[in-house]
Design a protein around this motif. Structure first.
Motif, PDB file in Angstrom:
ATOM      1  N   GLU A 117       0.841  -1.193   0.000  1.00 46.14           N
ATOM      2  CA  GLU A 117       0.000   0.000   0.000  1.00 46.14           C
ATOM      3  C   GLU A 117       0.884   1.254   0.000  1.00 46.14           C
ATOM      4  OE1 GLU A 117      -2.425   2.711  -0.256  1.00 46.14           O
ATOM      5  OE2 GLU A 117      -3.439   0.763  -0.063  1.00 46.14           O
ATOM      6  N   PRO A 118       0.802   2.080  -1.050  1.00 45.97           N
ATOM      7  CA  PRO A 118       1.679   3.257  -1.116  1.00 45.97           C
ATOM      8  C   PRO A 118       1.358   4.314  -0.065  1.00 45.97           C
ATOM      9  CG  PRO A 118       0.143   3.241  -2.965  1.00 45.97           C
ATOM     10  CD  PRO A 118       0.000   1.928  -2.263  1.00 45.97           C
ATOM     11  N   ASN A 119       0.095   4.399   0.341  1.00 41.16           N
ATOM     12  CA  ASN A 119      -0.283   5.393   1.334  1.00 41.16           C
ATOM     13  C   ASN A 119       0.056   4.885   2.736  1.00 41.16           C
ATOM     14  OD1 ASN A 119      -2.541   6.432   3.360  1.00 41.16           O
ATOM     15  ND2 ASN A 119      -2.268   8.003   1.775  1.00 41.16           N
ATOM     16  N   GLU A 120       0.847   5.661   3.445  1.00 39.82           N
ATOM     17  CA  GLU A 120       1.322   5.227   4.756  1.00 39.82           C
ATOM     18  C   GLU A 120       0.189   4.975   5.739  1.00 39.82           C
ATOM     19  OE1 GLU A 120       5.053   5.583   7.450  1.00 39.82           O
ATOM     20  OE2 GLU A 120       4.549   4.701   5.536  1.00 39.82           O
ATOM     21  N   ALA A 121      -0.757   5.887   5.819  1.00 37.30           N
ATOM     22  CA  ALA A 121      -1.863   5.734   6.770  1.00 37.30           C
ATOM     23  C   ALA A 121      -2.705   4.504   6.445  1.00 37.30           C
ATOM     24  CB  ALA A 121      -2.726   6.992   6.772  1.00 37.30           C
ATOM     25  N   ALA A 122      -2.953   4.286   5.157  1.00 39.67           N
ATOM     26  CA  ALA A 122      -3.738   3.124   4.744  1.00 39.67           C
ATOM     27  C   ALA A 122      -2.993   1.833   5.061  1.00 39.67           C
ATOM     28  CB  ALA A 122      -4.047   3.206   3.253  1.00 39.67           C
ATOM     29  N   CYS A 123      -1.686   1.869   4.845  1.00 40.53           N
ATOM     30  CA  CYS A 123      -0.858   0.691   5.156  1.00 40.53           C
ATOM     31  C   CYS A 123      -0.959   0.346   6.630  1.00 40.53           C
ATOM     32  CB  CYS A 123       0.592   0.958   4.768  1.00 40.53           C
ATOM     33  SG  CYS A 123       1.761  -0.253   5.423  1.00 40.53           S
ATOM     34  N   LEU A 124      -0.783   1.320   7.490  1.00 37.89           N
ATOM     35  CA  LEU A 124      -0.806   1.077   8.933  1.00 37.89           C
ATOM     36  C   LEU A 124      -2.179   0.604   9.392  1.00 37.89           C
ATOM     37  CD1 LEU A 124       1.339   4.114  10.129  1.00 37.89           C
ATOM     38  CD2 LEU A 124       2.066   1.740   9.791  1.00 37.89           C
ATOM     39  N   ALA A 125      -3.232   1.122   8.772  1.00 35.63           N
ATOM     40  CA  ALA A 125      -4.590   0.685   9.117  1.00 35.63           C
ATOM     41  C   ALA A 125      -4.794  -0.781   8.749  1.00 35.63           C
ATOM     42  CB  ALA A 125      -5.613   1.569   8.401  1.00 35.63           C
ATOM     43  N   LYS A 126      -4.301  -1.165   7.578  1.00 40.83           N
ATOM     44  CA  LYS A 126      -4.420  -2.560   7.149  1.00 40.83           C
ATOM     45  C   LYS A 126      -3.617  -3.487   8.052  1.00 40.83           C
ATOM     46  CE  LYS A 126      -5.399  -1.665   2.254  1.00 40.83           C
ATOM     47  NZ  LYS A 126      -4.916  -1.842   0.859  1.00 40.83           N
ATOM     48  N   LEU A 127      -2.460  -3.035   8.477  1.00 44.32           N
ATOM     49  CA  LEU A 127      -1.640  -3.859   9.370  1.00 44.32           C
ATOM     50  C   LEU A 127      -2.321  -4.039  10.729  1.00 44.32           C
ATOM     51  CD1 LEU A 127       1.988  -2.625   8.588  1.00 44.32           C
ATOM     52  CD2 LEU A 127       0.936  -4.801   7.951  1.00 44.32           C
ATOM     53  N   ARG A 128      -3.016  -3.009  11.185  1.00 50.05           N
ATOM     54  CA  ARG A 128      -3.760  -3.148  12.446  1.00 50.05           C
ATOM     55  C   ARG A 128      -4.861  -4.195  12.311  1.00 50.05           C
ATOM     56  NH1 ARG A 128      -2.814   2.505  12.721  1.00 50.05           N
ATOM     57  NH2 ARG A 128      -4.813   2.985  11.686  1.00 50.05           N
ATOM     58  N   GLU A 129      -5.486  -4.256  11.152  1.00 52.69           N
ATOM     59  CA  GLU A 129      -6.520  -5.270  10.917  1.00 52.69           C
ATOM     60  C   GLU A 129      -5.913  -6.670  10.949  1.00 52.69           C
ATOM     61  OE1 GLU A 129      -8.366  -4.394   7.228  1.00 52.69           O
ATOM     62  OE2 GLU A 129      -9.363  -2.567   7.926  1.00 52.69           O
ATOM     63  N   GLN A 130      -4.749  -6.814  10.331  1.00 54.46           N
ATOM     64  CA  GLN A 130      -4.112  -8.131  10.303  1.00 54.46           C
ATOM     65  C   GLN A 130      -3.524  -8.522  11.652  1.00 54.46           C
ATOM     66  OE1 GLN A 130      -4.700 -10.184   7.764  1.00 54.46           O
ATOM     67  NE2 GLN A 130      -5.930  -8.381   7.225  1.00 54.46           N
ATOM     68  N   ALA A 131      -3.269  -7.530  12.503  1.00 57.01           N
ATOM     69  CA  ALA A 131      -2.809  -7.833  13.856  1.00 57.01           C
ATOM     70  C   ALA A 131      -3.867  -8.628  14.611  1.00 57.01           C
ATOM     71  CB  ALA A 131      -2.473  -6.544  14.599  1.00 57.01           C
ATOM     72  N   GLU A 132      -5.136  -8.402  14.287  1.00 52.05           N
ATOM     73  CA  GLU A 132      -6.217  -9.171  14.916  1.00 52.05           C
ATOM     74  C   GLU A 132      -6.174 -10.630  14.463  1.00 52.05           C
ATOM     75  OE1 GLU A 132      -9.912  -7.254  14.135  1.00 52.05           O
ATOM     76  OE2 GLU A 132      -9.307  -5.338  15.031  1.00 52.05           O
ATOM     77  N   VAL A 133      -5.828 -10.849  13.200  1.00 56.28           N
ATOM     78  CA  VAL A 133      -5.697 -12.229  12.700  1.00 56.28           C
ATOM     79  C   VAL A 133      -4.506 -12.903  13.369  1.00 56.28           C
ATOM     80  CG1 VAL A 133      -5.479 -13.682  10.655  1.00 56.28           C
ATOM     81  CG2 VAL A 133      -6.666 -11.489  10.497  1.00 56.28           C
ATOM     82  N   LEU A 134      -3.404 -12.163  13.499  1.00 52.28           N
ATOM     83  CA  LEU A 134      -2.235 -12.713  14.183  1.00 52.28           C
ATOM     84  C   LEU A 134      -2.583 -13.110  15.612  1.00 52.28           C
ATOM     85  CD1 LEU A 134       0.796 -13.354  14.291  1.00 52.28           C
ATOM     86  CD2 LEU A 134       1.200 -10.953  14.907  1.00 52.28           C
ATOM     87  N   GLU A 135      -3.368 -12.288  16.285  1.00 51.31           N
ATOM     88  CA  GLU A 135      -3.772 -12.604  17.649  1.00 51.31           C
ATOM     89  C   GLU A 135      -4.627 -13.875  17.673  1.00 51.31           C
ATOM     90  OE1 GLU A 135      -3.970 -12.669  21.594  1.00 51.31           O
ATOM     91  OE2 GLU A 135      -2.679 -11.385  20.372  1.00 51.31           O
ATOM     92  N   TYR A 136      -5.447 -14.047  16.652  1.00 54.49           N
ATOM     93  CA  TYR A 136      -6.245 -15.274  16.542  1.00 54.49           C
ATOM     94  C   TYR A 136      -5.329 -16.493  16.444  1.00 54.49           C
ATOM     95  CZ  TYR A 136      -9.053 -18.891  14.254  1.00 54.49           C
ATOM     96  OH  TYR A 136      -9.647 -20.090  13.927  1.00 54.49           O
ATOM     97  N   PHE A 137      -4.274 -16.398  15.634  1.00 56.48           N
ATOM     98  CA  PHE A 137      -3.326 -17.505  15.523  1.00 56.48           C
ATOM     99  C   PHE A 137      -2.605 -17.747  16.855  1.00 56.48           C
ATOM    100  CE2 PHE A 137      -2.925 -16.337  10.783  1.00 56.48           C
ATOM    101  CZ  PHE A 137      -3.860 -17.288  10.418  1.00 56.48           C
TER     102      PHE A 137
END
Length: 244
Positions: free
Chosen positions: A155-175
């Motif tokens: 994701e070229p946009n920094e804010a969008a990138c960080l938002a997406k990573l926060r979403e995937q952090a929830e998946v990581l927590e699930y694992f």
């Protein structure tokens, strides 16, 4: 996994030129250190390790084939047997060799020497039994996670990138909730996704992600800090995102 690979080489050599008895003894020597280490584990833990290795083998292949054909249906793949399925097929070949009058005595002795490392000829029953207990959960979740983590990284946009990573952090927590074995499984499956990207780049020329997935110009302090918990939990993600 080294044990499965060793048996694969033995069975493949059945129709080769190298004397089979000599070859079986050679492979037995190669895999013996791994067997010795596995014997130190309590029985229940040993079974969990075997189930983990099987899950990584077949799910890694599923991820590679599924993602490649999702992106480019024209890529032809042949579904292969892995893990317990493959070992179960080999046990039939081994039994036939052991009980055939045409099998040289030296080869039978070599087979028995190998099987003794696993507890004797009764060990030939194990792959079929363990196949019934095969882990078959969340491999689709893992594939979705790999796709999304790569999408976030590109994701070229920094804010969008960080938002997406926060979403995937929830998946990581699930694992994480699945414990150490679950993290080991997901970490082992990363290679399947890397192989898929490599195949798409080499054969199809239409990989949806660049190599490296996270270009150096986008490796800002904020992005790398956000990615560090992922790299700590799943070290192979570092290779997936940062290596060519």
């Amino acid at each position: 996994m080294s044990v499965s690979l060793g048996l694969t080489r033995i069975v493949s050599n059945m129709y080769g030129d190298e004397p089979q008895a000599e070859y079986i003894r050679k492979i037995t020597q190669e895999i013996r250190p791994a067997i010795v280490r596995l014997r130190t584990l309590p029985p229940e833990q040993l079974q969990q390790v075997c189930l983990l290795a099987d899950a990584i083998l077949w799910q890694r292949d599923w991820i590679e084939v599924t993602y490649c054909t999702e992106i480019n249906p024209d890529i032809a793949f042949e579904w292969m047997d892995y893990g317990f399925e493959l070992l179960d097929c080999y046990t039939d070949s081994i039994r036939k060799r052991l009980h055939s009058q045409a099998t040289p005595v030296t080869e039978k002795a070599a087979w028995l020497e190998l099987l003794q490392e696993f507890g004797g000829e009764a060990a030939l029953e194990l792959p079929g039994k363990l196949l019934q207990q095969r882990w078959a959960k969340d491999y689709k979740t893992a594939l979705g996670f790999f796709k999304e983590i790569c999408a976030a990284a590109t994701e070229p946009n920094e804010a969008a990138c960080l938002a997406k990573l926060r979403e995937q952090a929830e998946v990581l927590e699930y694992f994480r909730q699945g414990g150490e074995m679950e993290l080991l499984r997901i970490n082992g499956l990363v290679e399947g996704f890397r192989e898929a990207l490599s195949t798409l780049t080499t054969l199809a020329k239409n990989s949806p992600f660049p190599r490296p997935v996270l270009p150096e110009q986008h490796r800002t302090a904020a992005r790398m800090a956000a990615l560090e918990p992922f790299f700590t939990a799943l070290p192979e993600l570092r290779n997936l995102l940062l290596e060519k």
